[in-house]
Write a protein that holds these residues in place. Structure first.
Motif, PDB file in Angstrom:
ATOM      1  N   ARG A  52       1.038  -1.202   0.095  1.00 54.66           N
ATOM      2  CA  ARG A  52       0.667   0.469  -0.199  1.00 54.66           C
ATOM      3  C   ARG A  52       1.103   0.532  -0.131  1.00 54.66           C
ATOM      4  O   ARG A  52       0.389   2.116  -0.657  1.00 54.66           O
ATOM      5  CB  ARG A  52      -0.598   0.617   1.351  1.00 54.66           C
ATOM      6  N   GLU A  53       2.268   1.222   0.597  1.00 57.61           N
ATOM      7  CA  GLU A  53       3.085   2.425   0.851  1.00 57.61           C
ATOM      8  C   GLU A  53       3.354   2.998  -0.458  1.00 57.61           C
ATOM      9  O   GLU A  53       3.178   3.975  -0.774  1.00 57.61           O
ATOM     10  CB  GLU A  53       3.303   2.029   1.580  1.00 57.61           C
ATOM     11  N   GLY A  56       1.151   3.985  -2.743  1.00 57.02           N
ATOM     12  CA  GLY A  56       0.882   5.470  -2.528  1.00 57.02           C
ATOM     13  C   GLY A  56       1.688   6.666  -3.245  1.00 57.02           C
ATOM     14  O   GLY A  56       1.220   7.695  -4.014  1.00 57.02           O
ATOM     15  N   THR A  57       2.897   5.817  -2.622  1.00 56.97           N
ATOM     16  CA  THR A  57       4.427   6.684  -3.759  1.00 56.97           C
ATOM     17  C   THR A  57       4.130   6.879  -5.485  1.00 56.97           C
ATOM     18  O   THR A  57       4.385   8.646  -5.310  1.00 56.97           O
ATOM     19  CB  THR A  57       5.270   6.275  -2.887  1.00 56.97           C
ATOM     20  N   ALA A  59       1.955   6.401  -6.760  1.00 61.99           N
ATOM     21  CA  ALA A  59       0.495   7.324  -7.040  1.00 61.99           C
ATOM     22  C   ALA A  59       0.432   8.557  -7.183  1.00 61.99           C
ATOM     23  O   ALA A  59       0.445   9.465  -8.281  1.00 61.99           O
ATOM     24  CB  ALA A  59      -1.150   6.888  -6.583  1.00 61.99           C
ATOM     25  N   GLY A  60       1.355   8.987  -6.358  1.00 60.65           N
ATOM     26  CA  GLY A  60       1.402  10.725  -5.939  1.00 60.65           C
ATOM     27  C   GLY A  60       3.048  11.192  -7.159  1.00 60.65           C
ATOM     28  O   GLY A  60       1.859  12.291  -8.111  1.00 60.65           O
ATOM     29  N   ALA A  66      -4.486   6.011  -6.374  1.00 56.84           N
ATOM     30  CA  ALA A  66      -4.109   5.011  -5.860  1.00 56.84           C
ATOM     31  C   ALA A  66      -4.838   3.463  -6.509  1.00 56.84           C
ATOM     32  O   ALA A  66      -4.838   2.924  -6.858  1.00 56.84           O
ATOM     33  CB  ALA A  66      -3.567   4.944  -4.605  1.00 56.84           C
ATOM     34  N   GLU A  67      -6.331   4.281  -6.391  1.00 52.15           N
ATOM     35  CA  GLU A  67      -7.598   2.994  -6.478  1.00 52.15           C
ATOM     36  C   GLU A  67      -7.217   2.095  -7.969  1.00 52.15           C
ATOM     37  O   GLU A  67      -7.471   1.316  -8.396  1.00 52.15           O
ATOM     38  CB  GLU A  67      -8.802   3.238  -6.334  1.00 52.15           C
ATOM     39  N   ARG A  88      -3.347  16.678  -2.059  1.00 53.09           N
ATOM     40  CA  ARG A  88      -1.770  16.601  -1.304  1.00 53.09           C
ATOM     41  C   ARG A  88      -1.538  17.508   0.364  1.00 53.09           C
ATOM     42  O   ARG A  88      -1.245  17.969   1.272  1.00 53.09           O
ATOM     43  CB  ARG A  88      -0.153  16.218  -1.554  1.00 53.09           C
TER      44      ARG A  88
END
Ligand code: PLP
Length: 496
Positions: A52-53, A56-57, A59-60, A66-67, A88
């Motif tokens: 997950r982490e 997120g990185t 996607a950012g 992220a989904e 963000r």
């Protein structure tokens, strides 16, 4: 998460954003987030899906949800980068100014000036009577000063002694001797990036939380601001307009408490243009003597006296007291931008020995002042003083002072004391006549209606809303236009 769909979307987002694997690794590192080279290559090839982490990185970095990257949404749901950034940012905590600044006032460059800048950015022409910066008004630095700085520039590449170059301090020492300052030693002379830096430094070196220091009202507001910032409590004594703006000695003395450590005088004065005669200075020395106070004297305009008025340094009258005298070249040599000033400790330096340790510590912490500017102190202080041509009758400063003084006093509802030095005048407005209860509003109304920028009296810690400061540095034609416009503005002005 479906492995092949993830890697396909990752490649798609990278293509859209024109980012290669190496770009993503670098960007993650810049943000302090973990993303290894081989880890990313496994994601791209579809061998591994991220936790997950890491999801997120990625996607950012790619600016997609992220989904969606994980394969849970339709391709069309991918949002543009900029929106993801905004989201963000919204989660970021707010950074507020330090509460130490809550009671600090410095209106010379305050909200009315911001409004003027906004108007200028929209193409309006603003007539600026608000700042004592000689160069933009055609006051030129003496050629010799510029030439000598150019010549020495390559020798000024390193830090100097934290107090300043020997040659600069020697010249300041000799200047101090000429002015009669007693007991001046080389190690008690400090150069600074303008007097401004040294005001701040000395207030920090002296004041404990709650210590009181007497400061004039009106003042040059940096003194009050720096004393406040240092944790001290500025207590304002009145300067009396009816007495040529000299300090009201009775008021000064009545404001002394057992927490009062020092008193400040600004002589010649900004914003009033007053120069204090010897008798007044002697009375101030008596007060300091009676109450064991340190004397801070800001004398940056000492070479800009007019009408044959002699400037007396208060330190010359107080050999038994701890005195600090401040001066510099910003005004007398029209080099406000070079940033060079100094302070000289004199008189009773024995009782200042611990304070001196503090001054040394703070001086060392800022390493040194601007060395190229120090290199011309000797040139500037010696020999011919071109400033004298400005302040004698026929000189620009003197003639402009005479003109503004006359023009202001001719306006119905304005009175002004004639300044004896510097380039400021602090006129009084008949607050009753114009129903003025808010001097900031007055300055804003003048700005909006006539495009004239002045500083309100409150900006100089003057309590009543009935004064403003005019800088009479602009050329005569500009001053004439301003005075006409001001008269016209006041012919109908009435505050609600
Ligand atoms: N002291 C007074 C009374 C001033 O009016 C000014 C600037 O306007 C300063 C100090 C700051 O001078 P410097 O340019 O040396 O920092």
């Amino acid at each position: 998460m479906e492995q092949s769909q993830f890697s396909e979307r990752l490649r798609q987002a990278m293509g859209k954003a024109h980012l290669k694997q190496a770009d993503l690794v670098r960007m993650a590192a810049e943000r302090g987030e973990k993303l290894g080279k081989s880890q990313l290559s496994q994601y791209v090839s579809g061998k591994v899906t991220p936790r997950r982490e890491a999801l997120g990185t990625l996607a950012g970095l790619l600016g997609v949800p992220a989904e969606w990257l994980a394969g849970q949404q339709d391709v069309a749901a991918a949002k543009p980068r900029v929106q993801v950034h905004t989201e963000r940012e919204r989660t970021m905590r707010e950074f507020k100014k330090s509460s130490k600044l809550d009671h600090v006032l410095y209106d010379v460059r305050g909200p009315v000036v911001d409004e003027a800048a906004r108007m200028e950015a929209e193409g309006e022409r603003i007539l600026k009577l608000n700042i004592g910066n000689p160069a933009p008004f055609g006051f030129r630095t003496p050629d010799e000063v510029v030439k000598d700085m150019r010549q020495q520039l390559t020798e000024c590449e390193g830090y100097s002694d934290s107090r300043g170059l020997f040659s600069a301090r020697k010249a300041i020492m000799q200047y101090s001797q000429v002015k009669g300052l007693p007991n001046v030693q080389m190690e008690h002379i400090y150069t600074g990036n303008g007097v401004s830096e040294l005001i701040q430094l000395s207030m920090h070196a002296l004041l404990d939380d709650g210590d009181e220091i007497l400061i004039p009202s009106p003042d040059y507001p940096l003194w009050t601001a720096c004393a406040t910032l240092a944790g001290g409590h500025p207590v304002h004594y009145l300067c009396d307009e009816q007495a040529d703006w000299y300090p009201d000695i009775a008021d000064m003395e009545s404001k002394i408490s057992d927490r009062t450590k020092a008193l400040v005088i600004i002589n010649p004065n900004n914003p009033t243009g007053a120069v204090y005669p010897r008798e007044v200075l002697e009375q101030i020395v008596e007060v300091a003597r009676r109450h064991q106070l340190m004397i801070f004297s800001d004398e940056i305009y000492d070479r800009l006296c007019m009408d044959g008025v002699e400037h007396v340094s208060i330190a010359s009258l107080a050999p038994d007291l701890p005195c600090i005298t401040f001066s510099g070249l910003s005004k007398s040599h029209m080099i406000a931008g070079y940033r060079i000033g100094w302070m000289v400790l004199s008189g009773n330096t024995r009782c200042m020995s611990d304070f001196l340790l503090g001054v040394n510590m703070l001086s060392n912490m800022r390493l040194c002042s601007n060395v190229p500017a120090q290199s011309i102190v000797q040139t500037a202080l010696g020999g011919y003083q071109s400033v004298e041509t400005y302040v004698r009758p026929g000189g620009r400063v003197c003639d402009q002072r005479d003109f503004v003084y006359r023009a202001l006093n001719e306006i119905d509802g304005i009175t002004a004391v004639k300044p004896k030095a510097a380039f400021y005048i602090f006129p009084k407005i008949d607050a009753k006549k114009f129903n003025i209860h808010d001097d900031e509003q007055f300055a804003l109304d003048l700005l909006h209606e006539k495009k004239i920028l002045v500083t309100r009296g409150g900006g100089f810690n003057w309590e009543q809303p009935d004064h403003f400061r005019v800088v009479y540095l602009p050329r005569m034609e500009v001053l004439a236009e301003c005075m006409d416009d001001l008269a016209d503005f006041l012919s109908t002005y009435h505050q609600d």
